[in-house]
Design an enzyme around this catalytic site. Sequence first.
Site, PDB file in Angstrom:
ATOM      1  N   GLY A  54       0.838  -1.195   0.000  1.00 53.96           N
ATOM      2  CA  GLY A  54       0.000   0.000   0.000  1.00 53.96           C
ATOM      3  C   GLY A  54       0.868   1.237   0.000  1.00 53.96           C
ATOM      4  N   CYS A  81       5.327  -6.231   1.576  1.00 52.24           N
ATOM      5  CA  CYS A  81       5.708  -4.817   1.531  1.00 52.24           C
ATOM      6  C   CYS A  81       5.078  -4.048   2.710  1.00 52.24           C
ATOM      7  CB  CYS A  81       5.330  -4.224   0.180  1.00 52.24           C
ATOM      8  SG  CYS A  81       6.207  -2.706  -0.164  1.00 52.24           S
ATOM      9  N   TYR A  82       4.094  -3.200   2.460  1.00 51.75           N
ATOM     10  CA  TYR A  82       3.439  -2.499   3.572  1.00 51.75           C
ATOM     11  C   TYR A  82       2.922  -3.519   4.589  1.00 51.75           C
ATOM     12  CZ  TYR A  82       0.072   0.476   6.049  1.00 51.75           C
ATOM     13  OH  TYR A  82      -0.626   1.145   7.016  1.00 51.75           O
ATOM     14  N   HIS A 169       7.950  -7.720  -3.782  1.00 49.96           N
ATOM     15  CA  HIS A 169       6.635  -8.114  -4.327  1.00 49.96           C
ATOM     16  C   HIS A 169       6.718  -9.450  -5.081  1.00 49.96           C
ATOM     17  CE1 HIS A 169       4.289  -4.469  -3.467  1.00 49.96           C
ATOM     18  NE2 HIS A 169       5.471  -3.885  -3.486  1.00 49.96           N
ATOM     19  N   GLU A 171       4.270 -11.064  -6.252  1.00 52.72           N
ATOM     20  CA  GLU A 171       3.136 -11.213  -7.179  1.00 52.72           C
ATOM     21  C   GLU A 171       3.425 -10.677  -8.587  1.00 52.72           C
ATOM     22  OE1 GLU A 171       3.404  -9.195  -4.664  1.00 52.72           O
ATOM     23  OE2 GLU A 171       2.378  -7.288  -4.930  1.00 52.72           O
ATOM     24  N   ASP A 227     -17.681 -11.442 -21.977  1.00 55.70           N
ATOM     25  CA  ASP A 227     -18.381 -11.571 -20.698  1.00 55.70           C
ATOM     26  C   ASP A 227     -19.848 -11.971 -20.869  1.00 55.70           C
ATOM     27  OD1 ASP A 227     -15.953 -10.675 -19.895  1.00 55.70           O
ATOM     28  OD2 ASP A 227     -16.606  -8.613 -19.557  1.00 55.70           O
ATOM     29  N   LYS A 369     -11.014 -11.717 -15.554  1.00 54.78           N
ATOM     30  CA  LYS A 369     -11.199 -11.898 -17.005  1.00 54.78           C
ATOM     31  C   LYS A 369     -10.559 -13.188 -17.516  1.00 54.78           C
ATOM     32  CE  LYS A 369     -12.573  -9.748 -20.817  1.00 54.78           C
ATOM     33  NZ  LYS A 369     -13.794  -8.933 -20.934  1.00 54.78           N
TER      34      LYS A 369
END
Length: 513
Positions: A54, A81-82, A169, A171, A227, A369
């Site tokens: 964050g 991280c944060y 990070h 991710e 979608d 998605k």
Amino acid sequence: MNETIVILDFGSQYTQVIARRIRECSVYSTILRYDTPAAKIAALKPKGIILSGGPSSVYAKDAPLPDKAIFKLGVPVLGICYGVQVFAQFLGGRVEKGQKREYGKGTLTVADKKCALFKHLPGQLQVWNSHGDKLTRLPKDFVVVATTDNSDYAAIEHTQRKFFGLQFHPEVVHTPRGREIISNFVHSVCGCGKNWTMRSYVEQAVEEIRAQVGRERVILGLSGGVDSSVAAALLHRAIGGQLTCIFVNNGLLRAREAEVVQEVFGKNFKIKLQYEDATALFMKKLKGVTDPEQKRKVIGKAFIDVFQSATKRAGRAKFLAQGTLYPDVIESVPIAGNPAAMIKSHHNVGGLPKNMKFQLVEPLRCLFKDEVRLLGLELGLPKEIVYRQPFPGPGLAVRCLGEVTPDKLKVLRRADAIVVEEMKASGLYYKTWQTFAVLLPVRSVGVQGDERTYDWTLAIRAVESQDGMTADWVRLPYDLLEKISLRITNEVRGLNRVVLDLTSKPPGTIEWE
Ligand code: XMP
């Protein structure tokens, strides 16, 4: 109930990426606001909790902090991280402003090879950092697992409880083996199985849809986009003939689009399809309209009118189905500097008027998605629909600059079909975010077959993008461009010049209007 990893969002631009990475491990993840009460989290029976990064400083007066009781739920916690700094704040460490910001690539040296997070990983890893504050004293009972040049506490672990912290990070793609770190956390540390698959989701969603809808009827506005198409196929699997799909042809579709929808859904799936050809109405409304915003307004309003009267003709239905996706329903965290919040507010979804008295069915609202595409394949939809490039609601109108006329649309449609055909033949179509033709309101002199011509100009637009918010123009091979240009000037009457759009977004937008 799915085995669930809860992600508490502290306003990181990567929160959704964390959620997707976990789901790629075939584990369900859900994003909650950072201040969600521990009791509410406990009710989900999470197998683990992740504290996101964050933009804030934990030592700031109004720092976003979680309910302290989450550390007493007896489930593993990973702070990123944060999120590490939150540990420090609650469990007795110290966080300070770093001497220098650590931003970008770094090399991680793993000191404790036994740490479950780094199972089967080498002793040195490339990682990606993005932080100004850093941990300067370990929280109580934590030990160092890995370091980087700039951080003595790049990865930390609690000695007795399953609490882990990563200053970098895992991710993002710039941490190449980050997926394995996340997989280690969800599988080895939290003990999750691999239960979240689109096959299992179909079964679960079918049951949920049946429970919600009962014997009532459902209407769905089918655009032919990914979608609404996947939502239609899923609902059809669940409730068959109780579903009616309304497909509005606004006369602004690309070549064969209306036919493909009728073939796939009407003929193959045998879905009840109400086809509304409103071409004449849209053309009438667009007559003389040249201002881009005005065009969009006219089209948006005409669509609502047509759709509303079509729903009346479809007969009484209690439910309206929509292909809403997870990113549209995640509650964004209102923290200054959170780009995710900004992106959401920009998100354009025309939507239908609130006065339409339907209850909503949104069978894709917990999916990303890429999961929707996998679900589409699982349900037997063709690749042509599942991997379709995004297409704007106002259709070819925003690619036909100036006044939209049936003649200009015909020219644009044929040229666009050639662009798409050649892109598909080259194998680049499905690797590109969007590739299309734009008809410019520019005429120029040419010579074709010894004859002087004075015809229109076509622009080719091909862009690469992750989310449509920013984009780069694609460096298409010259041979391919030559082929497209030759075919267009040879095969499409009314065009004698082809140009290439070399503009990124920003400063341009993807569409020309
Ligand atoms: P721009 O032109 O703003 O487009 O860079 C970003 C992305 O959004 C798509 N787009 C739309 N999609 N309704 C939609 O559903 C619209 O009115 C609309 N306008 C633009 C565009 O194709 C690109 O992918």
